[in-house]
Design a protein around this motif. Structure first.
Motif, PDB file in Angstrom:
ATOM      1  N   ALA A 171       0.655  -0.978  -0.210  1.00 48.37           N
ATOM      2  CA  ALA A 171      -0.237  -0.176  -0.167  1.00 48.37           C
ATOM      3  C   ALA A 171       1.066   1.390   0.348  1.00 48.37           C
ATOM      4  O   ALA A 171       0.743   2.162  -0.719  1.00 48.37           O
ATOM      5  CB  ALA A 171      -0.957   0.036   1.223  1.00 48.37           C
ATOM      6  N   GLU A 172       1.890   1.082   0.858  1.00 49.97           N
ATOM      7  CA  GLU A 172       2.769   2.829   0.761  1.00 49.97           C
ATOM      8  C   GLU A 172       3.466   2.955  -0.623  1.00 49.97           C
ATOM      9  O   GLU A 172       3.325   3.501  -0.695  1.00 49.97           O
ATOM     10  CB  GLU A 172       4.062   2.393   1.614  1.00 49.97           C
ATOM     11  CG  GLU A 172       3.170   2.958   3.423  1.00 49.97           C
ATOM     12  CD  GLU A 172       4.670   1.760   3.692  1.00 49.97           C
ATOM     13  OE1 GLU A 172       5.136   1.524   4.394  1.00 49.97           O
ATOM     14  OE2 GLU A 172       3.678   1.443   5.643  1.00 49.97           O
ATOM     15  N   GLY A 173       4.183   1.579  -1.301  1.00 47.86           N
ATOM     16  CA  GLY A 173       4.689   1.638  -2.005  1.00 47.86           C
ATOM     17  C   GLY A 173       3.712   1.999  -3.469  1.00 47.86           C
ATOM     18  O   GLY A 173       3.957   2.865  -3.703  1.00 47.86           O
ATOM     19  N   MET A 174       2.808   1.914  -3.335  1.00 50.50           N
ATOM     20  CA  MET A 174       1.816   1.650  -4.758  1.00 50.50           C
ATOM     21  C   MET A 174       1.527   3.436  -4.254  1.00 50.50           C
ATOM     22  O   MET A 174       1.346   3.737  -5.521  1.00 50.50           O
ATOM     23  CB  MET A 174       0.583   1.111  -4.592  1.00 50.50           C
ATOM     24  CG  MET A 174       0.184   1.156  -6.325  1.00 50.50           C
ATOM     25  SD  MET A 174      -0.064   0.549  -7.121  1.00 50.50           S
ATOM     26  CE  MET A 174      -0.783   1.882  -8.823  1.00 50.50           C
ATOM     27  N   GLU A 207      -3.698   9.880   2.453  1.00 57.53           N
ATOM     28  CA  GLU A 207      -4.426   9.448   1.862  1.00 57.53           C
ATOM     29  C   GLU A 207      -4.566   8.667   0.792  1.00 57.53           C
ATOM     30  O   GLU A 207      -5.323   7.939   0.844  1.00 57.53           O
ATOM     31  CB  GLU A 207      -4.705  11.443   1.427  1.00 57.53           C
ATOM     32  CG  GLU A 207      -6.353  10.692   0.272  1.00 57.53           C
ATOM     33  CD  GLU A 207      -6.620  12.242  -1.051  1.00 57.53           C
ATOM     34  OE1 GLU A 207      -7.977  12.058  -0.900  1.00 57.53           O
ATOM     35  OE2 GLU A 207      -5.973  12.868  -0.457  1.00 57.53           O
ATOM     36  N   LEU A 208      -3.516   8.448  -0.090  1.00 53.46           N
ATOM     37  CA  LEU A 208      -3.148   7.941  -1.360  1.00 53.46           C
ATOM     38  C   LEU A 208      -2.548   6.829  -0.395  1.00 53.46           C
ATOM     39  O   LEU A 208      -3.270   5.470  -1.131  1.00 53.46           O
ATOM     40  CB  LEU A 208      -2.122   8.340  -2.261  1.00 53.46           C
ATOM     41  CG  LEU A 208      -2.300   9.813  -2.997  1.00 53.46           C
ATOM     42  CD1 LEU A 208      -1.064   9.432  -3.630  1.00 53.46           C
ATOM     43  CD2 LEU A 208      -3.421   9.365  -4.422  1.00 53.46           C
ATOM     44  N   THR A 209      -2.069   6.372   0.405  1.00 51.45           N
ATOM     45  CA  THR A 209      -1.779   4.962   1.206  1.00 51.45           C
ATOM     46  C   THR A 209      -2.918   4.559   1.961  1.00 51.45           C
ATOM     47  O   THR A 209      -3.728   3.700   1.481  1.00 51.45           O
ATOM     48  CB  THR A 209      -0.992   5.237   2.476  1.00 51.45           C
ATOM     49  OG1 THR A 209       0.453   6.044   1.979  1.00 51.45           O
ATOM     50  CG2 THR A 209      -0.169   3.931   3.222  1.00 51.45           C
ATOM     51  N   ALA A 210      -4.258   5.377   2.120  1.00 58.92           N
ATOM     52  CA  ALA A 210      -5.218   5.159   2.665  1.00 58.92           C
ATOM     53  C   ALA A 210      -6.260   4.624   1.600  1.00 58.92           C
ATOM     54  O   ALA A 210      -6.986   3.294   1.604  1.00 58.92           O
ATOM     55  CB  ALA A 210      -5.798   5.761   3.733  1.00 58.92           C
ATOM     56  N   VAL A 211      -6.767   5.048   0.631  1.00 55.58           N
ATOM     57  CA  VAL A 211      -6.998   4.883  -0.635  1.00 55.58           C
ATOM     58  C   VAL A 211      -6.644   3.225  -1.047  1.00 55.58           C
ATOM     59  O   VAL A 211      -7.847   2.381  -1.700  1.00 55.58           O
ATOM     60  CB  VAL A 211      -6.986   5.864  -1.808  1.00 55.58           C
ATOM     61  CG1 VAL A 211      -7.873   5.431  -3.003  1.00 55.58           C
ATOM     62  CG2 VAL A 211      -7.758   7.049  -1.384  1.00 55.58           C
ATOM     63  N   VAL A 212      -5.447   3.299  -1.553  1.00 54.85           N
ATOM     64  CA  VAL A 212      -4.655   2.081  -2.255  1.00 54.85           C
ATOM     65  C   VAL A 212      -4.633   1.101  -0.861  1.00 54.85           C
ATOM     66  O   VAL A 212      -5.359  -0.476  -1.664  1.00 54.85           O
ATOM     67  CB  VAL A 212      -3.082   2.025  -2.431  1.00 54.85           C
ATOM     68  CG1 VAL A 212      -2.777   1.220  -2.409  1.00 54.85           C
ATOM     69  CG2 VAL A 212      -2.899   3.519  -3.316  1.00 54.85           C
ATOM     70  N   ARG A 213      -5.066   1.248   0.164  1.00 54.99           N
ATOM     71  CA  ARG A 213      -5.022   0.015   1.289  1.00 54.99           C
ATOM     72  C   ARG A 213      -6.039  -0.575   1.011  1.00 54.99           C
ATOM     73  O   ARG A 213      -6.759  -1.734   1.141  1.00 54.99           O
ATOM     74  CB  ARG A 213      -4.428   0.746   2.647  1.00 54.99           C
ATOM     75  CG  ARG A 213      -4.082  -0.343   4.004  1.00 54.99           C
ATOM     76  CD  ARG A 213      -4.269   0.052   5.121  1.00 54.99           C
ATOM     77  NE  ARG A 213      -2.736  -0.332   5.098  1.00 54.99           N
ATOM     78  CZ  ARG A 213      -2.235   0.754   5.109  1.00 54.99           C
ATOM     79  NH1 ARG A 213      -2.473   2.424   5.734  1.00 54.99           N
ATOM     80  NH2 ARG A 213      -0.851   1.113   5.192  1.00 54.99           N
ATOM     81  N   ARG A 214      -7.257   0.599   0.849  1.00 53.66           N
ATOM     82  CA  ARG A 214      -8.714  -0.311   0.929  1.00 53.66           C
ATOM     83  C   ARG A 214      -8.634  -1.027  -0.325  1.00 53.66           C
ATOM     84  O   ARG A 214      -9.599  -1.950  -0.684  1.00 53.66           O
ATOM     85  CB  ARG A 214      -9.819   0.937   0.860  1.00 53.66           C
ATOM     86  CG  ARG A 214     -10.083   1.166   2.242  1.00 53.66           C
ATOM     87  CD  ARG A 214     -11.482   2.324   2.348  1.00 53.66           C
ATOM     88  NE  ARG A 214     -11.150   3.067   1.328  1.00 53.66           N
ATOM     89  CZ  ARG A 214     -10.494   4.478   1.649  1.00 53.66           C
ATOM     90  NH1 ARG A 214     -10.010   5.135   2.913  1.00 53.66           N
ATOM     91  NH2 ARG A 214     -10.888   6.055   0.791  1.00 53.66           N
TER      92      ARG A 214
END
Length: 194
Positions: free
Chosen positions: A84-87, A179-186
């Motif tokens: 998630a962090e990388g993406m 914010e991007l990390t949270a979105v990608v995690r979902r």
């Protein structure tokens, strides 16, 4: 400069031209100027406008896969949190430093819907990206990596499109890594359970 390097230089200049001027601005002469090459260089390597557009598709896919490979190499151990962090970092890169590539990709993709002769190269480029996504999702334990990759690529494209050219894009602040990390995690959670 090798032939391969020259072709990449021309494809990169064509991508930049499409991002800046749209497909109307994509001419052999404009790409020669953007690449800093003598007149006629682009047409020597890519005789037709369709060949130049196809080169753009393939180069965009190559660059996207290379971005993903760099991201994975930087991660080391692959788990959902690091993914998630990388993406998110990759999306941030595509929304900022590589913004022009994404704008050109959307413009070129629309062109392929109107010109069947371009469809095969667009599909080949897209399949390369989806295969790379399926590899990552398989490594993360997705039960059906190919279908998970289809979903993940669609979500990613939707997010990129919304942030780059969607109605709120002009007024939205620059992308935020958290914010991007949270979105990608979902997105990853959903893709891994699909």
């Amino acid at each position: 400069m090798s032939i391969s390097d020259r072709r990449n230089l021309i494809a990169d200049a064509a991508i930049g031209t499409v991002a800046a001027a749209g497909l109307r601005g994509l001419t052999h002469r404009a790409v020669d100027a953007a690449a800093g090459l003598p007149a006629g260089s682009t047409s020597y390597y890519f005789r037709t406008r369709s060949a130049l557009i196809s080169a753009c598709y393939l180069r965009l896919a190559e660059l996207s896969v290379a971005d993903a490979d760099r991201w994975e190499a930087d991660r080391g151990r692959l788990d959902p949190d690091s993914a998630a962090e990388g993406m998110a970092a990759l999306l941030h890169h595509w929304l900022t430093a590589a913004r022009d590539r994404q704008l050109a990709r959307f413009e070129l993709s629309l062109e392929a819907t109107r010109r069947p002769e371009l469809r095969a190269d667009l599909q080949a480029a897209d399949l390369a990206v989806r295969a790379r996504a399926a590899d990552v999702l398989a490594a993360l334990g997705a039960p059906r990596p190919a279908s998970a990759a289809d979903l993940f690529v669609a979500w990613t494209d939707g997010l990129l499109y919304d942030r780059l050219v969607g109605a709120p894009a002009a007024t939205r602040p620059p992308p935020d890594a958290a914010e991007l990390t949270a979105v990608v995690r979902r997105m990853l959670e959903a893709a891994l359970s699909a």
